[in-house]
Design a protein around this motif. Structure first.
Motif, short mmCIF file in Angstrom:
data_model
loop_
_atom_site.label_atom_id
_atom_site.label_comp_id
_atom_site.label_asym_id
_atom_site.label_seq_id
_atom_site.Cartn_x
_atom_site.Cartn_y
_atom_site.Cartn_z
N GLY A 32 -5.53 11.19 -13.03
CA GLY A 32 -4.76 12.89 -12.08
C GLY A 32 -4.17 13.01 -12.14
N ILE A 33 -3.09 12.24 -11.13
CA ILE A 33 -1.43 12.22 -11.14
C ILE A 33 -0.86 12.28 -12.92
CG2 ILE A 33 0.29 11.66 -10.71
CD1 ILE A 33 -1.22 10.48 -8.19
N LEU A 34 -1.52 11.41 -13.55
CA LEU A 34 -0.94 11.82 -15.08
C LEU A 34 -1.51 13.15 -15.71
CD1 LEU A 34 0.89 10.39 -16.99
CD2 LEU A 34 -0.81 9.05 -17.30
N GLY A 35 -2.51 13.60 -16.05
CA GLY A 35 -3.32 14.69 -16.10
C GLY A 35 -2.60 15.54 -16.30
N ILE A 37 0.99 15.67 -14.68
CA ILE A 37 2.02 16.08 -15.28
C ILE A 37 1.85 16.11 -16.58
CG2 ILE A 37 4.33 14.31 -15.22
CD1 ILE A 37 3.13 12.56 -12.99
N CYS A 38 1.47 15.71 -17.05
CA CYS A 38 1.43 16.16 -18.63
C CYS A 38 -0.41 16.41 -18.95
CB CYS A 38 1.50 14.55 -19.13
SG CYS A 38 1.62 14.83 -21.11
N GLY A 39 0.12 18.18 -19.29
CA GLY A 39 -0.88 18.50 -19.81
C GLY A 39 -1.55 18.03 -20.78
N LEU A 40 -0.98 17.70 -22.24
CA LEU A 40 -2.05 17.00 -22.81
C LEU A 40 -2.28 16.33 -23.13
CD1 LEU A 40 -1.50 17.56 -26.37
CD2 LEU A 40 0.86 15.63 -26.16
N TYR A 41 -1.66 15.78 -22.02
CA TYR A 41 -2.95 13.94 -21.60
C TYR A 41 -3.98 14.05 -21.28
CZ TYR A 41 -4.43 9.53 -19.68
OH TYR A 41 -5.08 8.60 -19.26
N ALA A 42 -4.26 15.40 -20.43
CA ALA A 42 -5.55 16.00 -20.11
C ALA A 42 -5.72 16.16 -21.03
CB ALA A 42 -5.17 16.71 -18.92
N PHE A 43 -6.00 17.22 -21.73
CA PHE A 43 -6.31 17.67 -22.92
C PHE A 43 -6.59 16.38 -23.93
CE2 PHE A 43 -7.15 19.69 -27.68
CZ PHE A 43 -7.54 20.23 -27.38
N ILE A 44 -6.23 15.58 -24.11
CA ILE A 44 -6.75 14.48 -25.21
C ILE A 44 -7.84 13.58 -24.43
CG2 ILE A 44 -6.40 11.82 -26.50
CD1 ILE A 44 -3.47 13.32 -27.18
N TRP A 45 -7.50 13.46 -22.80
CA TRP A 45 -8.63 12.44 -22.18
C TRP A 45 -10.13 13.38 -21.61
CZ3 TRP A 45 -11.15 13.49 -17.79
CH2 TRP A 45 -11.81 12.28 -16.80
N GLY A 46 -9.66 14.25 -22.60
CA GLY A 46 -10.69 14.89 -21.28
C GLY A 46 -11.57 15.57 -22.77
N TRP A 47 -11.48 15.46 -24.35
CA TRP A 47 -11.84 15.07 -25.59
C TRP A 47 -12.38 14.18 -25.26
CZ3 TRP A 47 -15.02 18.66 -28.05
CH2 TRP A 47 -14.29 19.45 -28.15
N MET A 48 -11.44 12.75 -25.12
CA MET A 48 -12.28 11.72 -25.53
C MET A 48 -13.20 11.43 -24.42
SD MET A 48 -8.67 9.34 -25.79
CE MET A 48 -9.68 8.07 -25.59
N ASN A 49 -13.40 11.74 -23.24
CA ASN A 49 -15.03 11.66 -22.35
C ASN A 49 -15.37 12.82 -22.05
OD1 ASN A 49 -14.04 9.05 -20.69
ND2 ASN A 49 -11.37 10.22 -20.88
N SER A 50 -14.90 13.71 -23.21
CA SER A 50 -16.61 14.89 -23.31
C SER A 50 -17.73 14.85 -23.06
CB SER A 50 -16.21 16.10 -24.61
OG SER A 50 -17.32 14.97 -25.45
N SER A 51 -18.33 13.31 -23.00
CA SER A 51 -19.77 13.10 -22.68
C SER A 51 -19.73 12.95 -20.99
CB SER A 51 -19.72 11.64 -23.13
OG SER A 51 -19.12 10.45 -22.41
N LEU A 52 -18.82 13.19 -20.39
CA LEU A 52 -19.32 13.76 -19.00
C LEU A 52 -19.21 15.36 -18.23
CD1 LEU A 52 -15.68 11.73 -17.90
CD2 LEU A 52 -17.84 10.84 -18.27
N GLY A 53 -20.03 15.79 -19.45
CA GLY A 53 -20.35 16.85 -19.26
C GLY A 53 -18.52 17.60 -19.27
#
Length: 83
Positions: A32-35, A37-53
């Motif tokens: 969460g802290i990394l996301g 600080i870095c919005g790009l990480y949050a965007f990539i993490w969101g697509w990688m974990n899109s199965s979480l709803g």
């Protein structure tokens, strides 16, 4: 008109980013802290974990990014002085 579209897209992007951050903090504070600080990480993490709803949120976030780019281009071209 193009800049207005760009501003609306930016607002939608921020809302989607916050919703993804909530899911990141639920999984791990470090992620969460990394996301945060870095919005790009949050965007990539969101697509990688899109199965979480997150699939609809990520589709909306991606569309907002594309519309922001298009709106910025339209606003930029409209600002070019005509001879």
């Amino acid at each position: 008109m193009g800049m207005t579209l760009s501003y609306i897209a930016a607002a939608v992007s921020v809302i989607c980013w916050i919703l993804v951050l909530v899911q990141m903090f639920k999984q791990s504070v470090g992620k969460g802290i990394l996301g945060l600080i870095c919005g790009l990480y949050a965007f990539i993490w969101g697509w990688m974990n899109s199965s979480l709803g997150l699939k609809n949120i990520m589709l909306l976030w991606t569309a907002a990014i594309v519309l922001g780019i298009v709106g910025g281009a339209i606003g930029g071209f409209a600002a070019i002085p005509k001879p």
